[in-house]
Design a protein around this motif. Structure first.
Motif, PDB file in Angstrom:
ATOM      1  N   CYS A  37      16.874 -15.085  33.135  1.00  0.00           N
ATOM      2  CA  CYS A  37      17.320 -14.257  34.245  1.00  0.00           C
ATOM      3  C   CYS A  37      17.217 -12.799  33.821  1.00  0.00           C
ATOM      4  O   CYS A  37      17.161 -12.509  32.622  1.00  0.00           O
TER       5      CYS A  37
ATOM      6  N   PRO B  30      20.745 -18.525  36.529  1.00  0.00           N
ATOM      7  CA  PRO B  30      20.258 -19.894  36.740  1.00  0.00           C
ATOM      8  C   PRO B  30      21.419 -20.883  36.678  1.00  0.00           C
ATOM      9  O   PRO B  30      22.477 -20.585  36.137  1.00  0.00           O
TER      10      PRO B  30
ATOM     11  N   GLN C 296      17.397 -26.073  33.799  1.00  0.00           N
ATOM     12  CA  GLN C 296      17.713 -24.937  34.659  1.00  0.00           C
ATOM     13  C   GLN C 296      17.145 -25.091  36.063  1.00  0.00           C
ATOM     14  O   GLN C 296      16.074 -25.643  36.268  1.00  0.00           O
ATOM     15  N   CYS C 297      17.896 -24.545  37.025  1.00  0.00           N
ATOM     16  CA  CYS C 297      17.399 -24.343  38.385  1.00  0.00           C
ATOM     17  C   CYS C 297      17.555 -22.855  38.703  1.00  0.00           C
ATOM     18  O   CYS C 297      18.575 -22.253  38.363  1.00  0.00           O
ATOM     19  N   GLY C 298      16.562 -22.275  39.343  1.00  0.00           N
ATOM     20  CA  GLY C 298      16.674 -20.877  39.744  1.00  0.00           C
ATOM     21  C   GLY C 298      16.421 -19.884  38.638  1.00  0.00           C
ATOM     22  O   GLY C 298      16.921 -18.753  38.701  1.00  0.00           O
ATOM     23  N   SER C 299      15.633 -20.241  37.635  1.00  0.00           N
ATOM     24  CA  SER C 299      15.368 -19.308  36.537  1.00  0.00           C
ATOM     25  C   SER C 299      14.369 -18.245  36.974  1.00  0.00           C
ATOM     26  O   SER C 299      13.657 -18.385  37.975  1.00  0.00           O
ATOM     27  N   TYR C 300      14.320 -17.161  36.221  1.00  0.00           N
ATOM     28  CA  TYR C 300      13.407 -16.055  36.482  1.00  0.00           C
ATOM     29  C   TYR C 300      12.655 -15.766  35.197  1.00  0.00           C
ATOM     30  O   TYR C 300      13.253 -15.322  34.223  1.00  0.00           O
TER      31      TYR C 300
END
Length: 293
Positions: free
Chosen positions: A261, A246, A253-257
């Motif tokens: 992550c 991320p 955060q941007c792009g977290s899972y």
């Protein structure tokens, strides 16, 4: 004025200083022939099979290009994840982001008879022009000697100082990146540049990696070019460069899972052999098999 050329033992701070002043700088013989020859050999089959698939007015009609570089040439990890590159990118990009990633990665082979590419900026896809903030930094690696005759990359020194919205620099005052095999041309994303015409009787192969601010969309989708089963074979730092982390922390955060992550991103997998060569912890056969090539 020719592009300033430095020796490989130069301090990264000097590279950054010249890069900020001129917009481009060459560091010669940054990797040895063993690495370059391995990368060239691994790229060859895919360049022959798919290289002209991206033919266009901009890309050229006699230029081979492939973007899933690490999937077909895992030895290129030693180039993409080179310590000098990371040190320079840290200085240029980290003042403007929490972390950065690879925006694009392309093997480029200019064949004899190809004309000069239109001069351009790599940061053109992004509608942002903020003086003092670089969105990207590019690194063109010479996988064989670059000369003006065989299409060495052309750059307009000082053109990074001009905002797109105001005016164009004098694009007829370019210089060719003349450098031996294994060298790197560092240039800012705002620098006007382009491939040269190949007037020689042999191809000219290079590998260009563009590193972008982590909050920008990647120009080339690395998750499809290098899916998790391929990326897992590389070092944590290289996985992060591919975009498998991320941007930022906590609520920013941007792009977290699933709130963070995958664990394999931060922790290295069990190596296929006992070592970590330039960010690569598997075998070429493993990576190619998992990538389906």
């Amino acid at each position: 004025m020719p592009i300033q050329t430095l020796d490989k033992d130069v301090d990264a701070a000097e590279v950054v200083s010249i890069l900020r002043r001129d917009g481009a700088v060459i560091v010669k013989n940054l990797v040895d022939d063993t690495v370059v020859d391995a990368v060239r050999a691994e790229l060859r089959p895919e360049l022959d099979a798919q290289g002209l698939a991206s033919e266009s007015n901009f890309n050229g009609s006699l230029t081979n290009r492939i973007s899933k570089v690490l999937a077909v040439a895992p030895s290129a990890a030693a180039i993409v994840d080179h310590d000098m590159v990371v040190d320079v990118a840290n200085e240029i990009l980290l003042p403007h982001c929490a972390n950065y990633h690879i925006g694009s990665m392309t093997a480029i082979e200019i064949l004899p008879g190809e004309g000069a590419q239109a001069l351009h900026r790599d940061d053109t896809p992004f509608p942002i022009d903020h003086a003092g903030m670089e969105l990207q930094i590019g690194v063109m690696w010479s996988l064989e000697d670059f000369t003006e005759e065989n299409g060495g990359t052309r750059v307009v020194l000082g053109s990074h100082r001009f905002l797109r919205a105001w005016h164009l620099p004098h694009l007829d005052s370019w210089e060719s990146a003349v450098m031996p095999k294994g060298s790197a041309l560092f240039y800012l994303g705002s620098m006007w540049h382009g491939g040269g015409a190949n007037r020689s009787n042999a191809p000219r192969m290079g590998l260009i990696n563009v590193y972008s601010l982590g909050w920008l969309r990647q120009e080339s989708n690395q998750y499809l070019n290098h899916p998790p089963e391929v990326a897992a074979r590389f070092s944590p730092r290289l996985r992060a460069l591919l975009g498998y982390t991320p941007h930022g922390k906590g609520d920013d955060q941007c792009g977290s899972y699933r709130g963070d992550c995958p664990a394999w991103v931060a922790e290295p997998p069990v190596p296929a052999w006992g070592g970590n060569r330039g960010g690569y912890v598997g075998t070429a056969e493993d990576v190619k098999a998992q990538a389906g090539v």
